[in-house]
Write a protein that holds these residues in place. Structure first.
Motif, PDB file in Angstrom:
ATOM      1  N   UNK A   1       0.875  -1.158   0.000  1.00 37.27           N
ATOM      2  CA  UNK A   1       0.000   0.000   0.000  1.00 37.27           C
ATOM      3  C   UNK A   1       0.910   1.204   0.000  1.00 37.27           C
ATOM      4  N   UNK A   2       0.540   2.216  -0.758  1.00 34.43           N
ATOM      5  CA  UNK A   2       1.389   3.388  -0.807  1.00 34.43           C
ATOM      6  C   UNK A   2       0.730   4.522  -0.037  1.00 34.43           C
ATOM      7  N   UNK A   3       1.434   4.998   0.998  1.00 36.23           N
ATOM      8  CA  UNK A   3       0.905   6.102   1.805  1.00 36.23           C
ATOM      9  C   UNK A   3       1.991   7.144   1.941  1.00 36.23           C
ATOM     10  N   UNK A   4       1.675   8.371   1.569  1.00 40.30           N
ATOM     11  CA  UNK A   4       2.679   9.424   1.627  1.00 40.30           C
ATOM     12  C   UNK A   4       3.928   9.026   0.847  1.00 40.30           C
ATOM     13  N   UNK A   5       3.720   8.409  -0.294  1.00 43.39           N
ATOM     14  CA  UNK A   5       4.787   7.930  -1.187  1.00 43.39           C
ATOM     15  C   UNK A   5       5.584   6.779  -0.564  1.00 43.39           C
ATOM     16  N   UNK A   6       5.128   6.290   0.581  1.00 41.15           N
ATOM     17  CA  UNK A   6       5.872   5.202   1.228  1.00 41.15           C
ATOM     18  C   UNK A   6       5.189   3.878   0.893  1.00 41.15           C
ATOM     19  N   UNK A   7       5.970   2.911   0.448  1.00 43.89           N
ATOM     20  CA  UNK A   7       5.412   1.603   0.122  1.00 43.89           C
ATOM     21  C   UNK A   7       5.420   0.739   1.375  1.00 43.89           C
ATOM     22  N   UNK A   8       4.232   0.310   1.776  1.00 48.60           N
ATOM     23  CA  UNK A   8       4.143  -0.471   3.017  1.00 48.60           C
ATOM     24  C   UNK A   8       3.605  -1.859   2.719  1.00 48.60           C
TER      25      UNK A   8
END
Ligand code: GTP
Length: 594
Positions: free
Chosen positions: A575-582
């Motif tokens: 999942x991408x949140x704030x450009x962060x891939x989690x």
């Protein structure tokens, strides 16, 4: 049947004290079940019940003993189902209290006995497992005498395993428990005390006729639901279901009336004759209200509609849980669900996963807060942290409280006081019920109990303490919303409403945990915990270039392509949140409580 011949009772016992074994013995002794068909715990039917050894759905059965008809009404043993216990007891004139003679009485059993006393029921007490070398019936008879005021000489001593004393128990039931008092001539009033959904027959309700006669084929009215149905079948369980043409005062049986949703035939509902209705329903009906809430999301987003179907089906069988659609930026599409308590939440989740083959993520459990807004008279109910209004609009927040009762061996009093105080509990009572066992009563916020309180209680006392609880109103508290931000963007699934004194600690732990769980990215990622925009904890995930080709020396182009394909696959689960891939697992692990 002449009501004088009838005895209606429920067996109250702590988990493992022998209720099912005793029921089995009674079925055998009264020849209700062919010994060849006898299997252990005949009355517990659901798989989860058998595995966990707890009874969730009440069953009831009719047996005969020396010219008398005895209805055994099974009550759910867990505190989450307190209202159902109360309804089952309303169908009885007495209870049999079964206590393990090597353990003594436990908190939930005690609470159910108090309920029985409130309902003016006769209590027949029996100490079970007297065949065990560790049994100490004299000691525990004195204990029961002291806390419940039941004369210790009247307490029977039995072994449900060997059958010793069980015939005497049946005699005592007939002698001591009063017969039902209803009249055939009065207008019909029958109490529904349990319902379940059967795939083929629709809703099957357990019913106790209080007054008048319920006849097959008549039109009936459900007084609370204001619904009209026709009796398709009434009958009794011997325990095999056996249709009858009518049920008179005091009789217990089942009712099928072409109903498709258990919500229309809830515990506590009064059934009357449509053409000749009773003037008023029986007393004590209450809508069960969920106390604990969480978000349920499919691990695989494609399973959303499967989850919706599963919830619809499960709801047919369990009117007491609620659900509504919810979206989370982090977890996608899911449902906000409400449950009677923690065990209920676990059961629903497990049934969804098991019976419907779903893989679910649950957000941290929360409770229902009452929020007072500035300058407005009304309150807002908030059970989802992301729906809390902006702090500047809030005048005050109140949270739900419980009254909990703990029974424990005296040596654990210290550690349990410490636990309860950490959880903001206030002691209200502490009493020695015997020289080495203590009852402690606390008033404590529900939110502090829903998070692993029960597990803590068990592990701190090696499993010896028992817990019971009941709702105890609302009280104002200094509560704040804690957000967790990744690269400056709040992650809704991690937000929570929490007491100010605990926010710092919780925020720091979440940030540290996430730093370990989230893989490095191509840039530095700050993780922040904040309250109302003010950052209270911060961690940083250092940048790293994730070069999947680094492992390949030489020019094997097909291997290179394979690795790149694999990386792409992996990205789908991110999942991408704030450009962060989690990765999905990070959410699951972070939401797990430690
Ligand atoms: P739940 O269904 O979990 O509420 O438990 P229960 O109260 O129905 O207890 P159950 O009948 O399952 O008994 C629990 C355990 O105690 C089982 O292993 C039984 O075999 C054992 N047990 C029950 N009665 C006796 C008894 O009289 N003597 C001995 N020795 N063991 C017993």
């Amino acid at each position: 049947i002449d009501p004088k011949q009838i005895r209606n009772l429920s067996i109250i016992a702590h988990i493992d004290h022998g209720k099912s074994t005793l029921s089995d013995r009674i079925l055998e002794l009264t020849k209700a079940v062919d010994p060849r068909e006898m299997r252990e715990q005949y009355l517990d039917s659901m798989d989860i019940e058998r595995e966990r050894g707890i009874t969730i759905k009440a069953q009831n059965v009719r047996v005969s003993w020396k010219d008398h008809v005895i209805h055994l009404i099974d009550t759910p043993g867990h505190v989450d189902f307190g209202y159902e216990v109360s309804r089952s007891l309303a169908a009885c004139e007495g209870v049999v209290l079964v206590v393990d003679a090597s353990q003594g009485i436990e908190a939930q059993t005690l609470a159910n006995c108090y309920l029985a006393i409130e309902h003016n029921l006769e209590i027949v007490a029996a100490l079970n497992k007297i065949d065990l070398p560790a049994a100490d019936p004299d000691r525990y008879a004195a204990e029961i005498d002291k806390i419940l005021g039941i004369d210790k000489d009247s307490i029977l001593r039995i072994s449900a395993k060997t059958g010793e004393g069980v015939p005497e128990l049946l005699d005592a039931i007939v002698e001591r428990i009063p017969s039902p008092s209803g009249s055939t001539d009065a207008k019909t009033q029958a109490l529904i005390f349990d319902s379940y959904y059967d795939q083929y027959r629709g809703v099957v309700s357990s019913i106790r006729v209080v007054n008048g006669v319920l006849r097959s084929g008549t039109k009936i009215k459900f007084m609370q639901a204001q619904a009209v149905h026709e009796v398709e079948e009434i009958g009794v369980r011997l325990p095999a279901t056996t249709p009858v043409s009518e049920l008179g005062p005091g009789e217990v049986g089942y009712l099928i009336a072409g109903i498709k949703d258990v919500g229309e035939a809830r515990s506590g509902e009064t059934v009357t004759d449509f053409n000749d209705p009773a003037p008023a329903p029986l007393a004590g009906y209450r809508d069960p209200k969920p106390m604990v809430f969480c978000g349920l999301y499919p691990v695989d987003g494609d399973e959303f509609s499967d989850l919706r179907d599963a919830l619809t089906k499960l709801k047919l069988n369990d009117a007491s849980f609620t659900y509504e659609p919810e979206t989370s930026q982090a977890l996608g599409f899911g449902f906000r669900c409400g449950f009677l308590g923690l065990l209920h939440m676990e059961i629903v989740r497990e049934r969804l996963e098991r019976e419907f083959n779903l893989n679910l993520i649950a957000t941290a459990p929360s409770v229902k807060y009452l929020v007072y807004l500035n300058g407005k008279p009304d309150t807002v109910e908030v059970d989802n942290p992301s729906e809390l209004p902006p702090v500047s609009n809030i005048a005050k927040i109140e949270e739900p409280y419980l009254k909990i009762s703990i029974i424990t061996p005296a040596e654990y009093v210290g550690t349990l006081m410490e636990l309860s105080q950490q959880r903001r509990g206030i002691m209200q009572k502490m009493e020695y019920i015997s020289p080495d066992r203590v009852e402690m009563v606390y008033r404590i916020p529900l939110a502090e109990v829903v998070v692993d309180f029960f597990d803590q209680l068990k592990s701190r006392t090696k499993g010896y303490a028992s817990l019971d609880y009941e709702a105890d109103g609302y009280q104002e508290a200094e509560l704040v919303k804690l957000d967790v931000l990744l690269n400056g963007v709040p992650v809704d699934a991690f937000s929570c409403i929490i007491h100010r004194s605990k926010a710092y600690d919780h925020g720091r732990k979440m940030a540290q945990k996430l730093r370990e769980l989230i893989p490095r990215q191509l840039f530095d990622v700050p993780i922040q915990a904040s309250i109302g925009g003010k950052v209270i904890a911060r961690e940083t995930i250092k940048a790293r270039r994730k070069d999947v080709l680094a492992k390949c020396y030489g020019g094997d182009i097909s291997r290179k392509r394979k690795l790149l394909e694999k990386q792409k696959e992996g990205k789908k689960k991110m999942k991408s949140i704030g450009r962060v891939e989690i990765p999905q697992e990070a959410f699951i692990s972070a939401l797990k409580l430690d």
